[in-house]
Design an enzyme around this catalytic site. Sequence first.
Site, mmCIF file in Angstrom:
data_model
loop_
_atom_site.group_PDB
_atom_site.id
_atom_site.type_symbol
_atom_site.label_atom_id
_atom_site.label_comp_id
_atom_site.label_asym_id
_atom_site.label_seq_id
_atom_site.Cartn_x
_atom_site.Cartn_y
_atom_site.Cartn_z
ATOM 1 N N PHE A 3 0.813 -1.214 0.000
ATOM 2 C CA PHE A 3 0.000 0.000 0.000
ATOM 3 C C PHE A 3 0.845 1.262 0.000
ATOM 4 O O PHE A 3 0.393 2.319 -0.447
ATOM 5 C CB PHE A 3 -0.929 0.029 1.228
ATOM 6 C CG PHE A 3 -0.241 0.387 2.524
ATOM 7 C CD1 PHE A 3 -0.042 1.702 2.897
ATOM 8 C CD2 PHE A 3 0.231 -0.602 3.371
ATOM 9 C CE1 PHE A 3 0.613 2.033 4.074
ATOM 10 C CE2 PHE A 3 0.882 -0.290 4.555
ATOM 11 C CZ PHE A 3 1.071 1.041 4.911
ATOM 12 N N LYS A 23 -1.225 -7.594 -8.613
ATOM 13 C CA LYS A 23 -2.148 -7.649 -7.483
ATOM 14 C C LYS A 23 -1.731 -6.540 -6.519
ATOM 15 O O LYS A 23 -0.823 -6.693 -5.723
ATOM 16 C CB LYS A 23 -2.076 -9.015 -6.785
ATOM 17 C CG LYS A 23 -3.367 -9.410 -6.023
ATOM 18 C CD LYS A 23 -3.802 -8.454 -4.912
ATOM 19 C CE LYS A 23 -2.922 -8.532 -3.705
ATOM 20 N NZ LYS A 23 -3.429 -7.605 -2.594
ATOM 21 N N GLU A 72 -5.148 -3.840 -1.460
ATOM 22 C CA GLU A 72 -6.574 -3.535 -1.423
ATOM 23 C C GLU A 72 -6.878 -2.253 -0.649
ATOM 24 O O GLU A 72 -8.003 -1.757 -0.660
ATOM 25 C CB GLU A 72 -7.358 -4.714 -0.823
ATOM 26 C CG GLU A 72 -7.025 -5.060 0.614
ATOM 27 C CD GLU A 72 -5.851 -6.010 0.758
ATOM 28 O OE1 GLU A 72 -5.796 -6.723 1.771
ATOM 29 O OE2 GLU A 72 -4.974 -6.026 -0.142
ATOM 30 N N ARG A 73 -5.853 -1.693 0.034
ATOM 31 C CA ARG A 73 -6.082 -0.472 0.807
ATOM 32 C C ARG A 73 -6.117 0.775 -0.071
ATOM 33 O O ARG A 73 -6.796 1.740 0.256
ATOM 34 C CB ARG A 73 -4.992 -0.323 1.876
ATOM 35 C CG ARG A 73 -4.997 -1.437 2.910
ATOM 36 C CD ARG A 73 -3.856 -1.262 3.887
ATOM 37 N NE ARG A 73 -3.792 -2.348 4.857
ATOM 38 C CZ ARG A 73 -2.868 -2.456 5.806
ATOM 39 N NH1 ARG A 73 -1.925 -1.524 5.891
ATOM 40 N NH2 ARG A 73 -2.872 -3.467 6.644
ATOM 41 N N SER A 123 5.610 -6.954 3.943
ATOM 42 C CA SER A 123 6.140 -7.293 5.257
ATOM 43 C C SER A 123 6.909 -8.608 5.202
ATOM 44 O O SER A 123 6.685 -9.446 4.312
ATOM 45 C CB SER A 123 5.008 -7.399 6.277
ATOM 46 O OG SER A 123 4.197 -8.527 6.005
ATOM 47 N N CYS A 177 9.519 1.391 3.610
ATOM 48 C CA CYS A 177 10.447 0.333 4.022
ATOM 49 C C CYS A 177 11.866 0.852 4.131
ATOM 50 O O CYS A 177 12.730 0.177 4.704
ATOM 51 C CB CYS A 177 10.375 -0.859 3.075
ATOM 52 S SG CYS A 177 11.039 -0.524 1.423
ATOM 53 N N GLU A 210 8.930 -3.622 13.281
ATOM 54 C CA GLU A 210 8.852 -2.568 12.268
ATOM 55 C C GLU A 210 7.565 -1.780 12.538
ATOM 56 O O GLU A 210 6.455 -2.287 12.336
ATOM 57 C CB GLU A 210 8.824 -3.161 10.858
ATOM 58 C CG GLU A 210 8.813 -2.104 9.771
ATOM 59 C CD GLU A 210 8.784 -2.683 8.362
ATOM 60 O OE1 GLU A 210 9.220 -1.983 7.438
ATOM 61 O OE2 GLU A 210 8.328 -3.829 8.199
#
Length: 505
Positions: free
Chosen positions: A156, A180, A183-184, A233, A288, A389
């Site tokens: 996201f 893909k 979805e957020r 993640s 990240c 994290e």
Amino acid sequence: MSALVDTAPLIGHVVGGQVTTPEGSRTQDVFDPATGRVTGRVLLAEQADVDAAVAAAVTAAQSWSQEPVAKRTAVLFALREQIVQHTDELAAIITAEHGKVLADSHGEIARGLEVIEYACGMPQLLKGEYTDQAATGVDVFSFREPLGVVAGITPFNFPAMVPLWMAPMAIATGNAFVLKPSERDPSASLFLARMWKAAGLPDGVFSVVQGDRVAVDALLTHPDVAAVSFVGSTPIAQHVHATATAHGKRVQALGGAKNHAVVLADADLDLAATHLTGAAFGAAGERCMAISVAVVVDEIADALLERLTAAAQKVRVAPGNDPDSDMGPVITRASQLRIEEIVTDAVDSGASAPVDGRGHTVSGHEDGFFVGPTILDGVTTDMRAYVEEIFGPVLVVIRAADLAEAIDLVNANPYGNGTAVFTSSGDAARTFQRAVNVGMIGINVPIPVPVGWHSFGGWKNSLFGESHIYGPESVRFYTRGKVVTSRWPNTPASAKFHFGRTTSH
């Protein structure tokens, strides 16, 4: 379900060049993080939706892979122009669903354009090798071919940049690509699909399947998907790597991070404080490559902390589309609550918070998912604020005696994505860059994301698989080598068979 949700636009898939919205599919709400309001409903793909996208990609790849590389890169040149022309529109879409300020949205688009520009050089990057007269009358040459259908599963926090780290390289090398997205914040992916189509890409070469773990697992196990690229993640990266490799696929899976910046006594403290503030709180820390730990040598720790505190208190938190905003909200209410919980745990465990962003509200946006800049001092390595994290606007300060202790601290961490050192000593910088077990290193640069013609990726628990993303490693990841040994003999058809191997004699 509320009337607001009922009337929210439906965000669908792109299969065979067409936006599809199958009836009866599961949906998930999409929010404006600055207001907390539902702005859309994204379709969550089922196995059948993934099968349809992959089938379209298989058909498209058969012809696309045979197109001359110059024709493929012509589409990349056109894509770059489409995105440049529509940057403001794309940035607004990113900010509306992610929450980051418009300057950050423009920044991620710019980094995505770097990779497109690198992919435009694919005619040079795909040049093979040739050995004339490897043996008497024998020539040997090698070249690389596309894999077929490849998939990208993206996070996201960079809904445009990370897909642009993957798809241009995959498509320029002759593959069809199935995305893909998260979805957020799914709408940027549909906008990119429009740009690909406007650039002249044949239908089916770039597809989008929205969704959750159902879509992810369908791609990881699909027999017609040859390779999977993932950014997200560490737990999910481990799942992606294990599942996809068990099904015979190539995998590059980039996981999480806990990036340290070491500040030595000879550093320019004003410079370090300014850069650490941006690196820790930019994009609300949802990067990240964000610096989440400042490792400061004891003798200048208080002086740096004073500067960091003053800088953090000046950060203006507001909706991302506010031109005066320095930092927007985090992505979801759950993220907001988790970040505040980690800060509370640290304070309860003995850390101090000279800047505390818990409970931050923005006038007129009281229901937004805001967390203010936060600095935690006195954190120990067993605290949750150091171990996890956080993925929020929290900077942890840890004190070290010297460079050697700081390097040991960096190396003891299970992550190895990025790190930085602030110093005026070339010797100290060289010692640091050679000693740390981290994939990307900054010298007086807090966020050392490589430019598009180098490859991006970390070490240890930040990468699963052998390949980094974009750059030269990406060319190899999305292709496979073929070697041809060729002889054109001028001999009678009745010549005897030769059972020995070809030699140089």
